[in-house]
Design a protein around this motif. Structure first.
Motif, PDB file in Angstrom:
ATOM      1  N   GLY A 241     -19.722  15.386  67.018  1.00  0.00           N
ATOM      2  CA  GLY A 241     -20.173  14.015  66.821  1.00  0.00           C
ATOM      3  C   GLY A 241     -19.920  13.079  67.973  1.00  0.00           C
ATOM      4  O   GLY A 241     -20.019  11.854  67.825  1.00  0.00           O
ATOM      5  N   LEU A 242     -19.604  13.633  69.158  1.00  0.00           N
ATOM      6  CA  LEU A 242     -19.392  12.802  70.345  1.00  0.00           C
ATOM      7  C   LEU A 242     -20.255  13.320  71.494  1.00  0.00           C
ATOM      8  O   LEU A 242     -19.754  13.799  72.515  1.00  0.00           O
ATOM      9  CB  LEU A 242     -17.920  12.816  70.759  1.00  0.00           C
ATOM     10  N   PRO A 243     -21.591  13.233  71.346  1.00  0.00           N
ATOM     11  CA  PRO A 243     -22.465  13.752  72.404  1.00  0.00           C
ATOM     12  C   PRO A 243     -22.294  12.979  73.704  1.00  0.00           C
ATOM     13  O   PRO A 243     -22.056  11.770  73.690  1.00  0.00           O
ATOM     14  CB  PRO A 243     -23.863  13.552  71.824  1.00  0.00           C
ATOM     15  N   VAL A 244     -22.389  13.699  74.801  1.00  0.00           N
ATOM     16  CA  VAL A 244     -22.280  13.080  76.122  1.00  0.00           C
ATOM     17  C   VAL A 244     -23.675  12.683  76.572  1.00  0.00           C
ATOM     18  O   VAL A 244     -24.484  13.532  76.963  1.00  0.00           O
ATOM     19  CB  VAL A 244     -21.633  14.049  77.134  1.00  0.00           C
ATOM     20  N   ARG A 245     -23.980  11.367  76.475  1.00  0.00           N
ATOM     21  CA  ARG A 245     -25.291  10.845  76.858  1.00  0.00           C
ATOM     22  C   ARG A 245     -25.115   9.874  78.014  1.00  0.00           C
ATOM     23  O   ARG A 245     -24.811   8.696  77.804  1.00  0.00           O
ATOM     24  CB  ARG A 245     -25.940  10.134  75.677  1.00  0.00           C
ATOM     25  N   PRO A 246     -25.276  10.346  79.253  1.00  0.00           N
ATOM     26  CA  PRO A 246     -25.027   9.490  80.411  1.00  0.00           C
ATOM     27  C   PRO A 246     -25.853   8.210  80.372  1.00  0.00           C
ATOM     28  O   PRO A 246     -27.044   8.224  80.078  1.00  0.00           O
ATOM     29  CB  PRO A 246     -25.422  10.376  81.594  1.00  0.00           C
ATOM     30  N   SER A 247     -25.190   7.117  80.655  1.00  0.00           N
ATOM     31  CA  SER A 247     -25.834   5.808  80.662  1.00  0.00           C
ATOM     32  C   SER A 247     -25.513   5.104  81.971  1.00  0.00           C
ATOM     33  O   SER A 247     -24.429   5.272  82.537  1.00  0.00           O
ATOM     34  CB  SER A 247     -25.337   4.971  79.475  1.00  0.00           C
ATOM     35  N   LEU A 248     -26.483   4.299  82.442  1.00  0.00           N
ATOM     36  CA  LEU A 248     -26.276   3.529  83.672  1.00  0.00           C
ATOM     37  C   LEU A 248     -25.815   2.104  83.395  1.00  0.00           C
ATOM     38  O   LEU A 248     -25.645   1.318  84.323  1.00  0.00           O
ATOM     39  CB  LEU A 248     -27.576   3.503  84.490  1.00  0.00           C
ATOM     40  N   ARG A 249     -25.575   1.775  82.131  1.00  0.00           N
ATOM     41  CA  ARG A 249     -25.156   0.409  81.787  1.00  0.00           C
ATOM     42  C   ARG A 249     -23.635   0.288  81.825  1.00  0.00           C
ATOM     43  O   ARG A 249     -22.982   0.057  80.822  1.00  0.00           O
ATOM     44  CB  ARG A 249     -25.683   0.052  80.394  1.00  0.00           C
ATOM     45  N   TRP A 250     -23.097   0.449  83.008  1.00  0.00           N
ATOM     46  CA  TRP A 250     -21.643   0.444  83.111  1.00  0.00           C
ATOM     47  C   TRP A 250     -21.106  -0.643  84.039  1.00  0.00           C
ATOM     48  O   TRP A 250     -19.901  -0.816  84.150  1.00  0.00           O
ATOM     49  CB  TRP A 250     -21.153   1.803  83.619  1.00  0.00           C
ATOM     50  N   ARG A 251     -21.955  -1.399  84.653  1.00  0.00           N
ATOM     51  CA  ARG A 251     -21.481  -2.334  85.679  1.00  0.00           C
ATOM     52  C   ARG A 251     -20.608  -3.457  85.121  1.00  0.00           C
ATOM     53  O   ARG A 251     -19.703  -3.936  85.790  1.00  0.00           O
ATOM     54  CB  ARG A 251     -22.675  -2.908  86.437  1.00  0.00           C
ATOM     55  N   SER A 252     -20.876  -3.924  83.908  1.00  0.00           N
ATOM     56  CA  SER A 252     -20.132  -5.066  83.379  1.00  0.00           C
ATOM     57  C   SER A 252     -19.311  -4.698  82.150  1.00  0.00           C
ATOM     58  O   SER A 252     -19.035  -5.543  81.303  1.00  0.00           O
ATOM     59  CB  SER A 252     -21.110  -6.190  83.024  1.00  0.00           C
ATOM     60  N   ASP A 253     -18.914  -3.442  82.026  1.00  0.00           N
ATOM     61  CA  ASP A 253     -18.158  -2.989  80.870  1.00  0.00           C
ATOM     62  C   ASP A 253     -16.665  -3.019  81.200  1.00  0.00           C
ATOM     63  O   ASP A 253     -16.181  -2.206  81.992  1.00  0.00           O
ATOM     64  CB  ASP A 253     -18.585  -1.564  80.499  1.00  0.00           C
ATOM     65  N   PRO A 254     -15.891  -3.932  80.610  1.00  0.00           N
ATOM     66  CA  PRO A 254     -14.451  -4.015  80.937  1.00  0.00           C
ATOM     67  C   PRO A 254     -13.677  -2.773  80.498  1.00  0.00           C
ATOM     68  O   PRO A 254     -12.710  -2.392  81.147  1.00  0.00           O
ATOM     69  CB  PRO A 254     -13.990  -5.269  80.179  1.00  0.00           C
ATOM     70  N   GLU A 255     -14.098  -2.157  79.379  1.00  0.00           N
ATOM     71  CA  GLU A 255     -13.413  -0.938  78.916  1.00  0.00           C
ATOM     72  C   GLU A 255     -13.590   0.180  79.922  1.00  0.00           C
ATOM     73  O   GLU A 255     -12.648   0.914  80.240  1.00  0.00           O
ATOM     74  CB  GLU A 255     -13.975  -0.519  77.560  1.00  0.00           C
ATOM     75  N   LEU A 256     -14.809   0.302  80.449  1.00  0.00           N
ATOM     76  CA  LEU A 256     -15.057   1.322  81.461  1.00  0.00           C
ATOM     77  C   LEU A 256     -14.254   1.038  82.729  1.00  0.00           C
ATOM     78  O   LEU A 256     -13.693   1.947  83.341  1.00  0.00           O
ATOM     79  CB  LEU A 256     -16.548   1.387  81.794  1.00  0.00           C
ATOM     80  N   ALA A 257     -14.194  -0.242  83.107  1.00  0.00           N
ATOM     81  CA  ALA A 257     -13.428  -0.603  84.300  1.00  0.00           C
ATOM     82  C   ALA A 257     -11.966  -0.189  84.155  1.00  0.00           C
ATOM     83  O   ALA A 257     -11.340   0.309  85.103  1.00  0.00           O
ATOM     84  CB  ALA A 257     -13.530  -2.104  84.551  1.00  0.00           C
ATOM     85  N   ALA A 258     -11.407  -0.347  82.943  1.00  0.00           N
ATOM     86  CA  ALA A 258     -10.020   0.053  82.707  1.00  0.00           C
ATOM     87  C   ALA A 258      -9.871   1.569  82.815  1.00  0.00           C
ATOM     88  O   ALA A 258      -8.885   2.072  83.368  1.00  0.00           O
ATOM     89  CB  ALA A 258      -9.568  -0.423  81.330  1.00  0.00           C
TER      90      ALA A 258
END
Length: 536
Positions: A241-258
């Motif tokens: 239930g956790l498919p890896v679906r690459p996304s390019l919407r990462w520039r303004s994601d604070p969680e991703l930045a952490a």
């Protein structure tokens, strides 16, 4: 036990038994992967033979994995698993899938850039890997062939990244079997490619008689092997239930930045180990046969830590992360004590076996030109030191997992620096001793010293975080030590029998294996009896 419901306080017997069973499953998967990896090495050697082309093929297949370590490497799971567990607890699967997609999107772009850079510098790599060939015409052929091989394997950097993300997603959802055994599929596919080359074009091919056919089959076959591995890991992630679906919407994601900050600060873990090992092997090369002796000892050290502490830490990391996410201080402490106890329990038998049976094992490992009394004595002394080093490495490993579960990357970074500084200091000291058995033993002692420095650093970091909870289950570890004593008569008898009997090499291996298995069986029975006696 789900990732959202780690029990509070001391872990119950069912929870502990479940952890043991899952650790056994992971260890079984790792064992299958290691065994197929050993077959892979044997088949490559048998088909390609002792040729320059074999050197180039093996070396170019190592480059993508080393390149992948630049952006994440072994630290990826330590960062991703706790993050996904905490996001699952806070926001549910949809939020976790979105974060995993953005992380994978960023890492795929980074890995694609590194793969492209690898392709651009392929001629340089071809030149470097061909320097040892003295004949100019053969060296020129080697450069061209190696360059093509590098181009064929460059996509593996992205595939290794996807495989690691899929494995981390499964681990975060406490599904371990497929993730542990999937690398075996990579080995099987590559073995098949090598066998095809041997059947179709013959064995022992070198640069002088290599053609495009076998070169393409081996290059694309090795990349296909990694692709199969990655597909299995991605399938496993999708299944939980956790498919890896690459996304390019990462520039303004604070969680991703952490997440990326923690990844960046964790790169020192694989890099410091690699630097320490490379320097160690460089110094070992000052002793005739020294590199082979130290490499054999290091390989032996890796087996028990992979089957023991790595299996345990893989299983307990999600639970530790869930307890940290809930601020369940007592639950986190109980999970940590269980992890430390299990890591100790799995590390004690190798400690005793490698110490007492060091000389027989060294005699078995030293074959052909290496089978001399001097080199066997050197390897035996190194194995005795490695026996203690693998115990320290196990404590270090589970300590790192507990710190990463708390999203603490500062203490692991300090531990990696302590490992590097201590290891390099002892390695440098080895240059002051004569180039005989003493120097190689000191070099193996540098591995022990580095792991001890790392283990002490992470333990001090955890003790501060665990207060006022206890950080060690003294009773369980004492029982494990007592159970270890039950192995002594069997191991001692095996050591005596091998030293007085005139046995063939095959018989030597059989007796050594039977002695080890019997001793571990007695130890497991003693541990089980003490565990049952402890639990209601």
């Amino acid at each position: 036990m789900s990732v959202h419901s780690v029990p509070r306080g001391d872990l119950s017997r069912p929870a502990a038994s479940r952890t043991v069973r899952r650790s056994a499953v992971v260890a079984g998967g790792i064992l299958i992967s290691r065994l197929t990896g050993l077959v892979r090495v044997v088949v490559v050697g048998a088909v390609l033979g002792p040729t320059y082309f074999a050197n180039a093929f093996v070396a170019t297949n190592m480059v993508p994995n080393l390149t992948y370590s630049v952006i994440a490497g072994p630290a990826l799971a330590l960062v991703i698993v706790p993050t996904v567990v905490q996001v699952l607890a806070r926001g549910g699967p949809d939020v976790a899938i979105r974060l995993l997609g953005r992380v994978s999107g960023f890492l795929l772009i980074a890995s694609a850039g590194l793969a492209g850079l690898m392709a651009l510098v392929a001629p340089v790599l071809g030149w470097c890997l061909s320097l040892g060939i003295s004949q100019p015409s053969l060296r020129e052929q080697a450069e061209q062939t190696t360059t093509v091989l590098v181009l064929l394997v460059a996509p593996q950097v992205m595939l290794y990244t996807l495989a690691a993300l899929g494995a981390a997603a499964q681990q975060a959802h406490e599904r371990f079997a497929l993730a542990a055994v999937a690398p075996a599929a990579e080995n099987v596919v590559l073995i098949a490619a090598v066998v095809v080359v041997g059947v179709r074009w013959g064995a022992g091919l070198d640069f002088a008689d290599i053609s495009a056919g076998p070169m393409v089959v081996l290059g694309l076959g090795s990349t296909l092997a990694v692709a199969v591995h990655a597909c299995l890991q991605l399938f496993g992630a999708s299944r939980v239930g956790l498919p890896v679906r690459p996304s390019l919407r990462w520039r303004s994601d604070p969680e991703l930045a952490a997440v990326l900050r923690r990844l960046r600060s964790s790169i020192s873990l694989p890099l410091t180990r690699s630097v320490a090992l490379y320097v160690l092997l460089g110094v070992a090369s000052t002793v005739p046969g020294g590199v082979i002796v130290v490499q054999n000892a290091y390989t032996v050290m890796q087996v028990p830590t992979a089957l023991g502490a790595r299996a345990v830490s893989t299983v307990v990391l999600p639970g530790l992360s869930a307890a940290a996410a809930r601020d369940d201080h007592s639950g986190f402490a109980a999970s940590w004590r269980q992890a430390l106890s299990l890591a100790s329990i799995t590390s004690l038998p190798p400690l005793l076996l490698l110490t007492v049976l060091a000389h027989p094992l060294a005699s078995m490992l030293a074959n052909g030109q290496m089978h001399s009394d001097k080199l066997i004595d050197q390897l035996a002394a190194c194995l005795a030191v490695i026996a203690v080093a693998q115990f320290a490495a196990s404590v270090h490993m589970v300590g790192l997992d507990a710190l990463f579960a708390r999203l603490n990357t500062r203490c692991p970074r300090l531990a990696s620096y302590a490992l590097l500084a201590t290891s390099l200091t002892v390695t440098a000291t080895s240059l002051l001793v004569p180039d005989d058995q003493s120097r190689l033993v000191v070099l193996c002692a540098s591995l022990l010293a580095g792991e001890l420095a790392g283990a002490v650093t992470v333990i001090f970091g955890l003790r501060a975080a665990l207060r006022p909870e206890g950080w060690i289950d003294h009773a369980q570890i004492a029982r494990a030590f007592l159970a270890c004593i039950s192995m002594v008569p069997i191991v001692a008898f095996g050591r005596w029998f091998l030293s007085v009997g005139a046995i063939s090499q095959a018989g030597y291996v059989i007796v050594l294996g039977a002695c080890g298995l019997a001793a571990i069986a007695v130890y497991a029975g003693a541990v089980r009896i003490s565990w049952i006696g402890r639990c209601p």
